[in-house]
Design an enzyme around this catalytic site. Sequence first.
Site, PDB file in Angstrom:
ATOM      1  N   ALA A 189      -6.952  -4.165  27.794  1.00  0.00           N
ATOM      2  CA  ALA A 189      -7.550  -3.282  27.319  1.00  0.00           C
ATOM      3  C   ALA A 189      -6.605  -2.012  27.095  1.00  0.00           C
ATOM      4  CB  ALA A 189      -8.737  -2.853  28.331  1.00  0.00           C
ATOM      5  N   ASP A 249      -1.979  17.402  22.366  1.00  0.00           N
ATOM      6  CA  ASP A 249      -2.172  18.066  23.791  1.00  0.00           C
ATOM      7  C   ASP A 249      -1.597  16.984  24.550  1.00  0.00           C
ATOM      8  OD1 ASP A 249      -4.412  16.326  24.913  1.00  0.00           O
ATOM      9  OD2 ASP A 249      -5.367  17.263  22.837  1.00  0.00           O
ATOM     10  N   HIS A 266       1.604  10.817  16.499  1.00  0.00           N
ATOM     11  CA  HIS A 266       2.102  11.968  15.755  1.00  0.00           C
ATOM     12  C   HIS A 266       2.824  13.127  16.152  1.00  0.00           C
ATOM     13  CE1 HIS A 266      -1.553  10.807  12.651  1.00  0.00           C
ATOM     14  NE2 HIS A 266      -0.370   9.956  12.438  1.00  0.00           N
TER      15      HIS A 266
END
Length: 252
Positions: free
Chosen positions: A21, A111, A149
């Site tokens: 998963a 974040d 990113h």
Amino acid sequence: MNQQVEEFIQDYIAALRNGSAAVFAGAGLSKATGFVDWKTLLRSIAHNIGLSIDKESDFVALTQYSINEHRGRYHINQLLVDEFSKKVAITENHKILASLPIKTFWTTNYDSLIEDALCQSGKTPDVKITQENLATNQDKCDAIVYKMHGDIGQPHDAVISKEDYENFNNKRPLFSAALQGDIVSKTFLFIGFSFSDPNIDYILSRIRVLLGQNQRNHYCFLRKIQRADYKNFKEFIYAQTRQNLQIKDLKR
């Protein structure tokens, strides 16, 4: 409960049990904490170069326009620091994800909420921010967090502009390769992701072309278009129609 939801639950539980998963988290997952999404983040940026964020849909190009006008990205870097360095409480959704036996997390978010939630749950995350991080492994880690990113700790290197996306496969090709490998071999759940990111769109399309009917099933949560979000009924119907078309294309 409809059949598709039942299939998702059974398939993803099986993936959790066998260790395959994975989660891909977008800005929507962090929005409940008070962090901004792309549209809100770039509202002032658009205004300062004479555009309206409500009339723009290509936020990558919009960011590039602003960098071009300012002849540099310092203002973008500062905006990222101002918005994503705030101390916020970890959401219940982050806590739930951290409590599950998920060993692979991918995110385009800057974040640190995913890794913070993992630490809070007593787990050790191995966070991959740069290509160099991919070459080393955290000892006895419980989950890997790929921040494809970038991270708010390195705003100058965050992927946010058109030029950043154009150079992605030159500066971060190992992230693309690693993500392609995971999408081929793991079952992904996309959460808070708009599927407007050109990098992800390219990777998913390449895998579809290469594997065709033999690719794994992946799943996503999308927020249903709400009438209350639109003052104009025609705009609501338009957005609803567009989302339905997007869902059909994602199934493809």
